[in-house]
Motif scaffolding. Structure first.
Motif: not given
Length: 787
Positions: A739, A737, A720, A718, A689-691, A732, A686, A734, A716, A767
């Motif tokens: 992905d 997303r 949060i 994006s 993937r989202y960093s 999720r 996680n 976002d 993040s 974030d």
């Protein structure tokens, strides 16, 4: 009906058996404690010949003692009294004579007064010792007449009276000589020859004192009187002639011959001029009579004990049926006021104690003046046990009292005080809680006041009586003891009540805390009469409302999970077919490139869908509590390093850096290694993937000695969103997303963590995304267990 009769028979056998056994035991204790040697007492009772008893030997020694005094002009001893006080310890000596006299005369009553139980001539000759009893000390101060032995004339007068009183009792024949001259005899015209050891017919025992020693013959055989020549306390004969028991020169001038009848008879002297008759001394007759009576008493006692044991055996066979009889009796006694039963119990106890009031007075007087004597308490013990009927009656009253308390619940409520207490409690419950606690002191103050008044009244009576009356003193002592017991009981009662109040308060506080923490399934229970019963009921009503709301929520969640599980299960079968056909298409040759691109997309999407379905199954199992786990001791630091190592390729291909702070020392926790590995794998995936590109992911492990805390922090890419529960399924950060994430990673991580006994929390700071996993730390590996 059969059961009813069994119950009656069982209780009757129990009642009669216990009565016979108890009375027999009490009688046995009384008989066996009345003399120094109970074995000798029983043995002598069953002697065929009364002349083989200790009573006979002491009586003959007493005759010799008095006859020597009569010969020399000395004072007479009170018959048997010296032996009782200083030598034999046989304190039934006078009692046997007096009792037998009462039986024979038909009076039915007897006492210790010598003047009432002996013929007047004997009493006048040896005196009445009862008035001077307390002045007796050993044998140096005997009470024989008025205690003045200086007058030879007085001693001779008493000797004449004694001789006239006993001479017609032909159960003994005697001849007393002094300086070869006969002084006293009742054997005129008989062949009584001490020197020749010859006795008349029907007289089988002969005793002869020759001035120094005593010779005896019984049934024609010589008796070894002196044994080794020294007198001891256990010697059979208390007569002069031992090496350590000699006589003076005056006594050496006297000879005494005494013959005893083989079968004593009762001699009565008629006094027709006075229109009456009286018994003579008859001491040997009463010795034999009492021996027969004693033997019969032992036989009756043994028979009573045997019948009692037999009845107890019958009761033991039917003991289950006796319980019904006890319950019926308790049902009857339960209708009686408790105070009445208590008064009856105290009266019965008082009768037993006050029946021996003389000895109680004697003990208190001696305690008061500091005077004690050996056997004082033994005499009191014998006096109490001399009334078996009273003790047996006391036992059954106590039995009924205990039986009543055993089968009747709260027996004190069927009482005047119980009704008063009930009314007080009913009025007390109407008061506010604060006043209720304060009012509890009122009964204690009332009881203390009543006790003080009663004690003061008893003390006043005792003082007015001059401090000598034992009854007011005993009443005072009983009141003080009962009052003290009552005070202690009430103190303990209110202490217990306050303790229960404190316990209920603590339980209520704990329940409030439990409800606050969300554990609302348990209902709090207190006694209906508890001071906090109302507050507890209010809290239970709140708990029920919350519990209903939570159950509705859980039901909704469960329906959602079941729906997802069912849908996932329905998707799994066609998905398997799709994956299979995609694999077949990938193996086809000659397909155009654009077709192969389509096949590649289908393969990628079908695999992701398969992973999503698998995740849904895992979440469903965890939510329903059916996820199997194997709890064992594992090193949390080692697990984190292993997870990072397994994901090293993916980490290397990412655009972020991993910063770790994991101690080298072992940090043990109890968890399922495979499930926890999946937890940290999901958390790292996680984060990767989202960093934000170029940022850093921090993996830390810390411990305070009791709790191990592992955290994963990342920034993040994006923004949060606020107020989002990221551990909810299909959630999720976002919604736009694409992905390929399923939204189940954090949900699975949390479910697996809780299944292993840990706790996972998610925190967002702007974030910064922080996930924390906590487990209790252990210091010694525990046993592996499967759940």
């Amino acid at each position: 009906m059969a059961t009813k009769w069994k119950s009656i028979i069982s209780f009757t056998a129990f009642f009669l058996g216990i009565t016979l056994l108890l009375s027999g035991i009490i009688d046995s204790v009384y008989l066996l404690s009345s003399r120094s040697s109970w074995k000798a007492q029983i043995t002598e009772a069953f002697e065929e010949d009364y002349q083989n008893t200790g009573e006979f030997r002491w009586q003959m020694a007493d005759y010799l003692e008095n006859f020597l005094a009569m010969a020399t002009g000395g004072p007479l001893w009170g018959n048997g009294y010296r032996a009782y006080n200083y030598y034999s310890g046989a304190d039934t000596y006078y009692e046997d004579i007096a009792q037998a006299y009462a039986v024979e005369s038909g009076t039915g009553d007897w006492s210790w007064s010598l003047s009432e139980d002996y013929p007047n001539e004997v009493t006048e000759a040896i005196g009445d010792y009862s008035s001077d009893y307390d002045d007796y000390d050993g044998y140096e101060y005997g009470v024989y007449g008025n205690g003045d032995y200086s007058s030879k004339e007085e001693n001779k007068k008493r000797a004449e009276q004694y001789h006239n009183a006993i001479k017609d009792d032909k159960n003994i024949l005697y001849r007393i000589t002094y300086n070869d001259g006969t002084v006293y005899t009742n054997a005129e015209g008989t062949q009584l020859d001490g020197a020749g050891m010859a006795a008349p017919k029907d007289y089988n025992f002969l005793m002869y004192f020759d001035g120094n020693t005593v010779k005896m013959r019984k049934d024609g055989k010589e008796i070894d009187v002196y044994k080794d020549g020294y007198y001891r306390e256990d010697s059979d004969w208390y007569v002069p002639g031992y090496k350590n028991f000699t006589v003076d020169e005056e006594t050496q001038k006297a000879t005494v011959t005494i013959a005893a009848a083989k079968s004593p008879k009762l001699y009565i002297k008629g006094e027709y001029a006075k229109d009456s008759s009286r018994q003579l001394y008859n001491r040997l007759y009463w010795i034999e009579y009492n021996q027969r009576q004693e033997k019969g008493r032992y036989i009756a006692l043994a028979a009573s004990l045997a019948v009692g044991v037999l009845l107890i055996v019958v009761y033991l066979i039917l003991r289950k049926d006796k319980k019904r009889a006890d319950q019926r009796i308790a049902k009857i006694t339960g209708k009686i006021w408790y105070e009445v039963k208590l008064i009856l119990l105290l009266l019965a106890l008082g009768l037993v104690l006050f029946r021996s009031g003389y000895w109680w007075s004697e003990i208190f007087m001696r305690i008061r003046y500091g005077e004690f004597y050996t056997g004082m308490f033994r005499e009191l013990f014998q006096e109490m046990f001399a009334w078996p009927a009273g003790l047996v009656g006391l036992f059954w009253i106590i039995y009924l009292f205990v039986n009543d308390n055993r089968y009747n619940q709260k027996v004190w409520k069927q009482s005047i005080s119980g009704h008063i207490a009930g009314a007080f409690r009913a009025a007390d419950l109407k008061l506010p809680f604060q006043r209720r606690v304060v009012h509890r002191c009122i009964p204690l103050i009332v009881v203390a006041a009543v006790l003080i008044l009663l004690s003061a009244a008893s003390l006043l009576i005792f003082c007015l009586a001059g401090g000598y009356e034992i009854v007011p003193l005993l009443i005072l002592m009983i009141l003080v003891v009962l009052g003290a017991v009552l005070m202690i009981y009430m103190q303990m009662y209110y202490m217990k009540k306050n303790e229960r109040l404190m316990q209920d308060t603590g339980t209520l506080i704990d329940q409030i805390k439990t409800v606050r923490d969300g554990a609302i399934t348990s209902e709090l229970q207190v006694q209906p009469d508890s001071d906090l019963a109302g507050a507890v009921q209010d809290l239970n009503d709140i708990r029920k409302g919350m519990d209903t709301a939570v159950k509705e929520q859980i039901k909704s969640e469960r329906m959602k999970v079941e729906l997802v599980s069912n849908v996932s299960h329905d998707i799994k079968t066609p998905l398997t077919s799709i994956i299979s056909y995609v694999e077949l298409l990938k193996q086809e040759e000659g397909l155009p490139d654009y077709i192969r691109d389509y096949v590649q997309i289908l393969d990628s999407k079908s695999q992701k869908l398969k992973e999503m379905v698998q995740d849904v199954f895992e979440v469903s199992k965890a939510a329903s509590g059916q996820l199997p786990v194997e709890i064992e001791a594992l090193d949390l630091g080692k697990l984190l390093r292993q997870t990072l190592a397994d994901m090293s390729e993916r980490i290397a291909g990412s655009k972020v850096q991993i910063k770790t702070d994991i101690p080298e020392e072992e940090i043990l926790i109890m968890a399922d290694g495979q499930r926890l590995y999946r937890v940290f794998q999901n958390l790292l995936q996680n984060a990767l993937r989202y960093s934000l590109d170029g940022s850093r992911i921090y993996v830390n492990l810390k411990t305070d000695g009791s709790v191990a805390v592992a955290s994963v922090k990342n920034t993040s890419a994006s923004e949060i969103p606020a107020d989002v529960n990221f551990t909810e399924r299909f959630t999720r950060g976002d919604s736009s997303r694409t992905d390929g994430g399923s939204g189940l990673g954090l949900s699975i991580a949390k479910s697996f963590t809780e299944a292993c006994g840990g706790r996972m929390t998610v925190e967002t700071i702007a974030d910064l995304f922080v996930v924390t996993v906590e487990f209790p730390q252990i210091h010694t590996p525990l046993t592996t267990r499967r759940i």
